[in-house]
Design a protein around this motif. Structure first.
Motif, PDB file in Angstrom:
ATOM      1  N   LEU A  20     -48.008  -5.947  14.796  1.00 51.65           N
ATOM      2  CA  LEU A  20     -47.408  -6.711  15.896  1.00 51.65           C
ATOM      3  C   LEU A  20     -45.923  -6.967  15.661  1.00 51.65           C
ATOM      4  CD1 LEU A  20     -50.282  -9.291  16.379  1.00 51.65           C
ATOM      5  CD2 LEU A  20     -49.690  -7.431  17.912  1.00 51.65           C
ATOM      6  N   LEU A  28     -45.237  -7.121  22.184  1.00 49.11           N
ATOM      7  CA  LEU A  28     -46.447  -7.793  21.732  1.00 49.11           C
ATOM      8  C   LEU A  28     -46.087  -9.027  20.921  1.00 49.11           C
ATOM      9  CD1 LEU A  28     -48.572  -4.746  20.561  1.00 49.11           C
ATOM     10  CD2 LEU A  28     -48.763  -6.005  22.692  1.00 49.11           C
ATOM     11  N   GLU A  29     -46.641 -10.132  21.327  1.00 57.09           N
ATOM     12  CA  GLU A  29     -46.335 -11.368  20.609  1.00 57.09           C
ATOM     13  C   GLU A  29     -47.621 -11.981  20.077  1.00 57.09           C
ATOM     14  OE1 GLU A  29     -44.132 -14.055  22.993  1.00 57.09           O
ATOM     15  OE2 GLU A  29     -42.571 -12.590  23.424  1.00 57.09           O
ATOM     16  N   ALA A  30     -47.565 -12.419  18.858  1.00 54.13           N
ATOM     17  CA  ALA A  30     -48.736 -13.088  18.300  1.00 54.13           C
ATOM     18  C   ALA A  30     -48.844 -14.487  18.910  1.00 54.13           C
ATOM     19  CB  ALA A  30     -48.599 -13.186  16.791  1.00 54.13           C
ATOM     20  N   HIS A  31     -50.043 -14.809  19.374  1.00 55.51           N
ATOM     21  CA  HIS A  31     -50.258 -16.147  19.927  1.00 55.51           C
ATOM     22  C   HIS A  31     -51.029 -16.955  18.902  1.00 55.51           C
ATOM     23  CE1 HIS A  31     -48.704 -14.876  23.770  1.00 55.51           C
ATOM     24  NE2 HIS A  31     -49.478 -13.823  23.719  1.00 55.51           N
ATOM     25  N   ASP A  43     -55.843 -11.580  23.344  1.00 49.34           N
ATOM     26  CA  ASP A  43     -54.894 -12.445  22.645  1.00 49.34           C
ATOM     27  C   ASP A  43     -53.503 -11.831  22.525  1.00 49.34           C
ATOM     28  OD1 ASP A  43     -56.741 -14.394  22.364  1.00 49.34           O
ATOM     29  OD2 ASP A  43     -57.336 -13.858  20.330  1.00 49.34           O
ATOM     30  N   PHE A  44     -53.444 -10.513  22.510  1.00 53.82           N
ATOM     31  CA  PHE A  44     -52.134  -9.870  22.326  1.00 53.82           C
ATOM     32  C   PHE A  44     -51.755  -8.955  23.476  1.00 53.82           C
ATOM     33  CE2 PHE A  44     -53.664 -10.554  17.923  1.00 53.82           C
ATOM     34  CZ  PHE A  44     -52.749 -11.541  17.601  1.00 53.82           C
TER      35      PHE A  44
END
Lengths: 90, 397
Positions: A20, A28-31, A43-44
């Protein structure tokens, strides 16, 4: 959860975080924290290409082969760990 | 979630794609003037995205063959071959294709998609293993998935990645099927078939090569990339389509294995599909004759392809890895690619836009397919149109 699956899961979390963060996928961002229940798609918002690309990275990291058919019921990091463990078990 | 709610995501995709004014997946050609020219929104438009590699769609002999077939055999076959019987021309075309590839056996399908689906679902069973190039066409993926076989992907055109998987398969490698394409249709790169065929021999696997985009284009006789690389006798199954160089519609599988003749009894996409109309079979038969008898078509095609590829490179565009009749230009983010593609269309050049996840990586591409029927002037006009829009990419950074 058995120890090996747990270890595999830990490694997948690291690989996913690294994927990521790679410059190839700035969208793409990590949540939040990646856990065993983290869902790759929801989630991504990984698209199908990115999921397949990440699978290839997992195959190389663990030296396993992942049958594409097994991915239809695979959603979370834990699901992936189970698949990798199954192949490692031969 | 209701049954129809899922279409909201498709609606969102369509809206995203249409921000530049046109939906790249839904361009309507109001008139087709020639293999390389049509009218779109009232404008004369150069067709540089139709896979009409040899420009045979308007070839007088092909058109006459289709017309004669309609007059003598009617407009359609009205059903499947197993239920309704085969017209002699269908069976004859199967033999012609088998002869063309110098193998003994051939089968004709109603589309190229059906050919790949129909071949793979019959060849593979649950429990079999298939090694599939990661960039393979959707029809190859779908055929493998429908078969229920275990599907393992190898990195695109990566021989080392393929061998690693063959090794991991152990004894199963002897019965596995390797699936690759000759020419890949997005980036215009060829498979390293010499190396892949060597691995197939080493591990005792079978090899299927899809020559959809390379038939009529590569090789001294136009058989495809396997012929160009000198490994035709090591390929177990060739699949391909009539809808590109042959200018019609349909698909085929040919093989040196006599079992191909039995494949039709196991192939649901063959059994349960209406067979191609006589006009399609007739024009395909004639187009195959043109492929064999007019090598100058390939010479012109390659001259045009070389000029387009060099022209884009001279302008500083990043293109695919090798000269081929498919010339892909890397555009980066979708946000830059969409206006570029739209303005090309408005300048009278129709191309194909490939955006993730349909492109082979995280970038967007504009894909041109070159034709032997493109004039030198048309090729220059395509290059000029690209050049005039380069500032759109520079502004994007």
């Amino acid at each position: 959860m058995n120890t090996r699956i747990h270890e595999i899961e830990q490694r997948i979390k690291l690989l996913l975080a690294s994927y990521l963060e790679s410059s190839n996928h700035p969208e793409l961002e990590a949540h939040g924290e990646i856990t065993g229940e983290t869902n790759l798609v929801s989630d991504f918002t990984m698209d199908s290409f990115q999921v397949m690309e990440f699978m290839m990275e997992l195959e190389e990291a663990f030296d396993v082969m992942i049958d594409m058919n097994s991915l239809s019921n695979t959603h979370t990091v834990h699901d992936l760990a189970v698949i990798v463990d199954k192949d490692l078990s031969g | 979630m209701g049954l129809l709610d899922k279409f909201e995501s498709a609606r969102a995709i369509r809206e995203q794609l249409s921000v530049g004014g046109h939906d790249p997946t839904a361009v309507v050609m109001e008139q087709i003037l020639s293999p390389t020219e049509g009218i779109v929104e009232g404008r004369n438009t150069i067709l540089a995205g139709t896979n009409n590699y040899l420009g045979l769609t308007f070839d007088p002999a092909c058109v006459a063959a289709a017309r004669n077939a309609i007059e003598s055999q009617g407009t359609g076959t009205t059903g499947s071959r197993m239920a309704n019987g085969s017209f002699s021309a269908h069976a004859a075309l199967e033999q012609e294709l088998a002869d063309f590839f110098k193998v003994g056996h051939g089968m004709v399908f109603s589309t190229g998609y059906a050919a790949n689906l129909g071949t793979l679902v019959a060849l593979l069973n649950p429990g079999d293993a298939v090694l599939l190039d990661a960039d393979a066409h959707a029809s190859l993926y779908d055929g493998c998935q429908m078969s229920g076989a275990d599907i393992f992907r190898f990195r695109h055109n990566d021989v080392e990645s393929l061998e690693k998987r063959l090794q991991r398969l152990g004894e199963r490698a002897q019965d596995c099927l390797i699936v690759t394409e000759g020419l890949y249709s997005v980036m215009g790169d060829c498979a390293p078939l010499v190396e892949i065929a060597a691995l197939k021999e080493k591990y005792g696997a079978l090899l299927l090569v899809d020559e959809a985009h390379s038939l009529g284009v590569y090789g001294d006789n136009g058989c495809g990339v396997a012929e160009a690389q000198g490994v035709m006798d090591q390929v177990d199954f060739f699949v391909g389509t009539f809808s590109k160089s042959l200018g019609a519609m349909g698909g085929f599988c040919v093989s040196r294995h006599p079992e191909l003749d039995l494949l039709r009894y196991l192939s649901r996409p063959f059994i349960f599909t209406a067979s191609s109309s006589p006009s399609i079979i007739a024009s395909t038969h004639e187009a195959l004759k043109q492929v064999k008898g007019r090598p100058e078509l390939r010479e012109t095609l390659w001259r045009n392809a070389d000029r387009l590829y060099q022209g884009f490179n001279e302008l500083g565009f990043e293109t695919g890895p090798e000269v081929s009749p498919v010339v892909a230009v890397k555009l980066g983010a979708k946000e830059a690619a969409l206006p570029f593609w739209n303005q090309l269309l408005e300048k009278g050049v129709y191309t194909n836009l490939m955006v993730p996840p349909a492109s082979p990586d995280q970038h967007s591409y504009i894909r041109c397919s070159v034709s032997a029927a493109h004039s030198r002037e048309q090729v220059e006009q395509i290059i000029e149109a690209f050049g005039s829009l380069k500032h759109l990419l520079q502004a994007d950074g």
